[in-house]
Design a protein around this motif. Structure first.
Motif, PDB file in Angstrom:
ATOM      1  N   SER A 244      13.576   7.362  -9.590  1.00  0.00           N
ATOM      2  CA  SER A 244      12.562   8.288  -9.079  1.00  0.00           C
ATOM      3  C   SER A 244      12.381   8.035  -7.587  1.00  0.00           C
ATOM      4  CB  SER A 244      11.216   8.106  -9.780  1.00  0.00           C
ATOM      5  OG  SER A 244      10.222   8.912  -9.156  1.00  0.00           O
ATOM      6  N   GLN A 245      12.294   9.106  -6.821  1.00  0.00           N
ATOM      7  CA  GLN A 245      11.983   8.969  -5.397  1.00  0.00           C
ATOM      8  C   GLN A 245      10.591   8.375  -5.202  1.00  0.00           C
ATOM      9  OE1 GLN A 245      15.525   9.877  -4.115  1.00  0.00           O
ATOM     10  NE2 GLN A 245      13.945   9.834  -2.555  1.00  0.00           N
ATOM     11  N   LEU A 246       9.741   8.512  -6.220  1.00  0.00           N
ATOM     12  CA  LEU A 246       8.385   7.974  -6.144  1.00  0.00           C
ATOM     13  C   LEU A 246       8.383   6.460  -6.011  1.00  0.00           C
ATOM     14  CD1 LEU A 246       6.616  10.088  -8.927  1.00  0.00           C
ATOM     15  CD2 LEU A 246       6.870  10.629  -6.500  1.00  0.00           C
ATOM     16  N   LEU A 247       9.485   5.815  -6.381  1.00  0.00           N
ATOM     17  CA  LEU A 247       9.575   4.360  -6.342  1.00  0.00           C
ATOM     18  C   LEU A 247      10.294   3.843  -5.100  1.00  0.00           C
ATOM     19  CD1 LEU A 247      10.316   3.809 -10.122  1.00  0.00           C
ATOM     20  CD2 LEU A 247       8.280   3.023  -8.900  1.00  0.00           C
ATOM     21  N   GLU A 248      10.530   4.715  -4.134  1.00  0.00           N
ATOM     22  CA  GLU A 248      11.180   4.289  -2.898  1.00  0.00           C
ATOM     23  C   GLU A 248      10.354   3.224  -2.183  1.00  0.00           C
ATOM     24  OE1 GLU A 248      13.083   6.203   1.216  1.00  0.00           O
ATOM     25  OE2 GLU A 248      11.820   7.428  -0.092  1.00  0.00           O
ATOM     26  N   GLY A 249       9.038   3.418  -2.140  1.00  0.00           N
ATOM     27  CA  GLY A 249       8.160   2.434  -1.512  1.00  0.00           C
ATOM     28  C   GLY A 249       8.160   1.126  -2.275  1.00  0.00           C
ATOM     29  N   PHE A 250       8.178   1.203  -3.596  1.00  0.00           N
ATOM     30  CA  PHE A 250       8.250  -0.021  -4.396  1.00  0.00           C
ATOM     31  C   PHE A 250       9.518  -0.796  -4.085  1.00  0.00           C
ATOM     32  CE2 PHE A 250      10.290  -1.999  -8.040  1.00  0.00           C
ATOM     33  CZ  PHE A 250       9.411  -3.050  -8.269  1.00  0.00           C
ATOM     34  N   ASN A 251      10.642  -0.098  -3.968  1.00  0.00           N
ATOM     35  CA  ASN A 251      11.904  -0.767  -3.663  1.00  0.00           C
ATOM     36  C   ASN A 251      11.813  -1.562  -2.367  1.00  0.00           C
ATOM     37  OD1 ASN A 251      12.961   0.390  -5.950  1.00  0.00           O
ATOM     38  ND2 ASN A 251      14.579   1.520  -4.910  1.00  0.00           N
TER      39      ASN A 251
ATOM     40  N   SER B 118       0.550   6.543 -12.767  1.00  0.00           N
ATOM     41  CA  SER B 118      -0.875   6.206 -12.735  1.00  0.00           C
ATOM     42  C   SER B 118      -1.079   4.888 -12.006  1.00  0.00           C
ATOM     43  CB  SER B 118      -1.433   6.092 -14.162  1.00  0.00           C
ATOM     44  OG  SER B 118      -0.828   5.004 -14.854  1.00  0.00           O
ATOM     45  N   GLU B 119      -2.326   4.657 -11.589  1.00  0.00           N
ATOM     46  CA  GLU B 119      -2.663   3.397 -10.945  1.00  0.00           C
ATOM     47  C   GLU B 119      -2.420   2.212 -11.882  1.00  0.00           C
ATOM     48  OE1 GLU B 119      -5.406   6.400  -8.827  1.00  0.00           O
ATOM     49  OE2 GLU B 119      -4.499   6.132 -10.800  1.00  0.00           O
ATOM     50  N   PHE B 120      -2.736   2.405 -13.149  1.00  0.00           N
ATOM     51  CA  PHE B 120      -2.569   1.330 -14.127  1.00  0.00           C
ATOM     52  C   PHE B 120      -1.112   0.881 -14.207  1.00  0.00           C
ATOM     53  CE2 PHE B 120      -1.823  -0.109 -18.533  1.00  0.00           C
ATOM     54  CZ  PHE B 120      -2.761  -1.128 -18.627  1.00  0.00           C
ATOM     55  N   GLU B 121      -0.195   1.824 -14.224  1.00  0.00           N
ATOM     56  CA  GLU B 121       1.226   1.495 -14.376  1.00  0.00           C
ATOM     57  C   GLU B 121       1.816   0.856 -13.122  1.00  0.00           C
ATOM     58  OE1 GLU B 121       3.285   1.676 -17.113  1.00  0.00           O
ATOM     59  OE2 GLU B 121       1.391   2.001 -18.165  1.00  0.00           O
ATOM     60  N   ILE B 122       1.452   1.340 -11.943  1.00  0.00           N
ATOM     61  CA  ILE B 122       1.990   0.725 -10.723  1.00  0.00           C
ATOM     62  C   ILE B 122       1.363  -0.646 -10.506  1.00  0.00           C
ATOM     63  CG2 ILE B 122       0.341   1.776  -9.106  1.00  0.00           C
ATOM     64  CD1 ILE B 122       4.117   1.193  -8.483  1.00  0.00           C
ATOM     65  N   GLY B 123       0.121  -0.825 -10.937  1.00  0.00           N
ATOM     66  CA  GLY B 123      -0.498  -2.146 -10.866  1.00  0.00           C
ATOM     67  C   GLY B 123       0.238  -3.143 -11.737  1.00  0.00           C
ATOM     68  N   LYS B 124       0.657  -2.710 -12.930  1.00  0.00           N
ATOM     69  CA  LYS B 124       1.448  -3.564 -13.815  1.00  0.00           C
ATOM     70  C   LYS B 124       2.770  -3.945 -13.163  1.00  0.00           C
ATOM     71  CE  LYS B 124       2.018  -2.138 -18.039  1.00  0.00           C
ATOM     72  NZ  LYS B 124       2.211  -1.189 -19.170  1.00  0.00           N
TER      73      LYS B 124
ATOM     74  N   THR C 292       0.835  -1.204   0.000  1.00  0.00           N
ATOM     75  CA  THR C 292       0.000   0.000   0.000  1.00  0.00           C
ATOM     76  C   THR C 292       0.866   1.248   0.000  1.00  0.00           C
ATOM     77  OG1 THR C 292      -1.696  -1.198   1.241  1.00  0.00           O
ATOM     78  CG2 THR C 292      -1.863   1.202   1.201  1.00  0.00           C
ATOM     79  N   PHE C 293       1.950   1.222   0.790  1.00  0.00           N
ATOM     80  CA  PHE C 293       2.865   2.364   0.818  1.00  0.00           C
ATOM     81  C   PHE C 293       3.523   2.561  -0.550  1.00  0.00           C
ATOM     82  CE2 PHE C 293       7.177   4.107   1.462  1.00  0.00           C
ATOM     83  CZ  PHE C 293       6.818   5.353   1.947  1.00  0.00           C
ATOM     84  N   ALA C 294       3.859   1.472  -1.235  1.00  0.00           N
ATOM     85  CA  ALA C 294       4.467   1.573  -2.557  1.00  0.00           C
ATOM     86  C   ALA C 294       3.556   2.320  -3.526  1.00  0.00           C
ATOM     87  CB  ALA C 294       4.785   0.182  -3.091  1.00  0.00           C
ATOM     88  N   ILE C 295       2.274   1.989  -3.507  1.00  0.00           N
ATOM     89  CA  ILE C 295       1.307   2.637  -4.394  1.00  0.00           C
ATOM     90  C   ILE C 295       1.074   4.084  -3.962  1.00  0.00           C
ATOM     91  CG2 ILE C 295      -1.087   2.588  -5.213  1.00  0.00           C
ATOM     92  CD1 ILE C 295      -0.955  -0.503  -4.740  1.00  0.00           C
TER      93      ILE C 295
END
Length: 410
Positions: A240-247, A363-369, A67-70
């Motif tokens: 991207s810092q936006l992907l810190e949660g994804f990492n 977008s939600e679509f891209e992070i879902g992918k 959830t934090f990643a998104i």
């Protein structure tokens, strides 16, 4: 005399692996999450009509990281477009300074609390929940519980007339972000959960219908498997810092899923590392380029940041030679930095395995992918390694010891 031999196959064909994954899909619940009908969950949440400005998620590991990643990927874009309905805060750590520091950032009295625990007895989660209940009023008017339907936490919720949402038993915590674990808080905060699932379905369909991602994912997983004794460290280098949660999510998914003992009693595992560009190109990149050849690197770029902020056309005395960056979009700068790093690794150091993932936009679509891509990749690598991708006995042992220590302490 009984003599059982558990030697893995010497050679596994791509078709063998694909058939095993298809069979596994019948039992492992995360595969079906992209096809979840969200109408029921949206209707239930709309009826509850929570007015609170904030959401506080109390959980740890698989209950929060996805959830934090998104949220971390999308929140600034949502704020810019004024479509973020509620701000989300995360309570994961029993570090008392972090706990009270997080509390100081928002108004507890204007907050919806969501307690998430698959087992319902997670020490960290229940400890934080107890503390928050001691300092502010928490009841059915500002509390939701997400857990298994027969957990002790569910029993607590039922006894106190608190609304609950179920976590399916066949969905492991680290694979649960596309279940109620992620969908409930994200919908309440104003995210498009249908687009999120649509993105994950895109990946699922492409693989299981044997379109373009079928060959790609099998080949990538086979590479990790066949070179595991040489390149046993897998770095994700996200620009991207936006992907810190994804990492952070990736590190748990990869490490907890693949660090196992196989059917031949051999210790297996691939070590995940999460890096952020351009920051880590000024530090960890040195180790990648000139260090030991034990790492693969996956670069992740965002094509469109949906932000046109430019470098100011200002001439600074003594720094005139850098005026060539004037008026350059920051989004172009960061992607050029990524391209330069990739080129330096690819062109000059040809013995470092690399690949590139390009995200179209924010977008939600891209992070879902992206999330489902990595869940699926993890499962396929697990099949090659001949391990149980979905248990975590190494983690459970520590939990048991902690509970015994706490009982003796008290």
């Amino acid at each position: 005399m009984k003599n059982n031999l558990y030697y893995p196959k010497i050679s596994l064909s791509d078709e063998d692996i694909f058939l095993e994954i298809k069979k596994e899909r019948e039992e492992i619940g995360y595969y079906s999450l992209p096809y979840y009908d969200t109408n029921n969950i949206k209707n239930e949440l709309n009826k509850l009509d929570f007015k609170q400005k904030n959401i506080a998620i109390i959980g740890i590991g698989g209950s929060t990281l996805g959830t934090f990643a998104i949220y971390n990927f999308l929140k600034y874009h949502k704020q810019k477009n004024k479509s973020l309905k509620k701000e989300i805060f995360f309570f994961e750590s029993t570090d008392p300074v972090n706990l009270n520091g997080t509390i100081s950032q928002f108004n507890l009295e204007d907050t919806l609390f969501i307690v998430i625990s698959k087992s319902g007895t997670t020490i960290e989660t229940i400890s934080i929940f107890k503390y928050l209940m001691s300092i502010t009023k928490i009841d059915k008017s500002n509390l939701l519980v997400i857990t298994e339907n027969d957990s002790k936490l569910n029993a607590f919720a039922n006894a106190n007339d608190i609304k609950t949402f179920d976590i399916p038993k066949n969905v492991g915590g680290r694979f649960s972000v596309l279940s109620n674990v992620g969908l409930v808080p994200l919908y309440l905060a104003g995210f498009d959960i249908d687009e999120l699932l649509k993105g994950s379905r895109h990946i699922s369909t492409s693989f299981f219908e044997q379109y373009e991602l079928y060959t790609h994912l099998i080949k990538k997983a086979r590479t990790y498997y066949e070179y595991k004794d040489v390149y046993n460290i897998n770095a994700v280098f996200s620009y991207s810092q936006l992907l810190e949660g994804f990492n952070k999510w990736y590190i748990q998914l990869w490490g907890e899923s693949l660090g196992k003992i196989d059917a031949n009693s051999t210790n297996q595992g691939l070590t995940p590392i999460g890096l952020l560009g351009p920051v880590d190109q000024h530090s960890f990149l040195q180790l990648i380029v000139e260090g030991k050849r034990d790492k693969t690197v996956t670069f992740i770029k965002i094509k469109d940041f949906k932000d046109d902020t430019k470098i100011a056309p200002t001439t600074l005395q003594g720094l005139e030679e850098l005026d060539y960056i004037n008026n350059l979009d920051f989004k172009k700068l960061i992607n050029l930095q990524a391209d330069a790093t990739i080129a330096s690794v690819k062109e000059y150091k040809k013995d470092i395995p690399i690949d590139l993932i390009e995200i179209e936009d924010i977008s939600e679509f891209e992070i879902g992918k992206l999330l489902f891509y990595y869940e699926l990749l993890t499962s396929i690598v697990g099949k090659f390694l001949r391990i149980n991708t979905y248990d975590q006995p190494g983690v459970e042992g520590g939990k048991i010891i902690l509970k015994e220590m706490l009982k003796k302490k008290n």
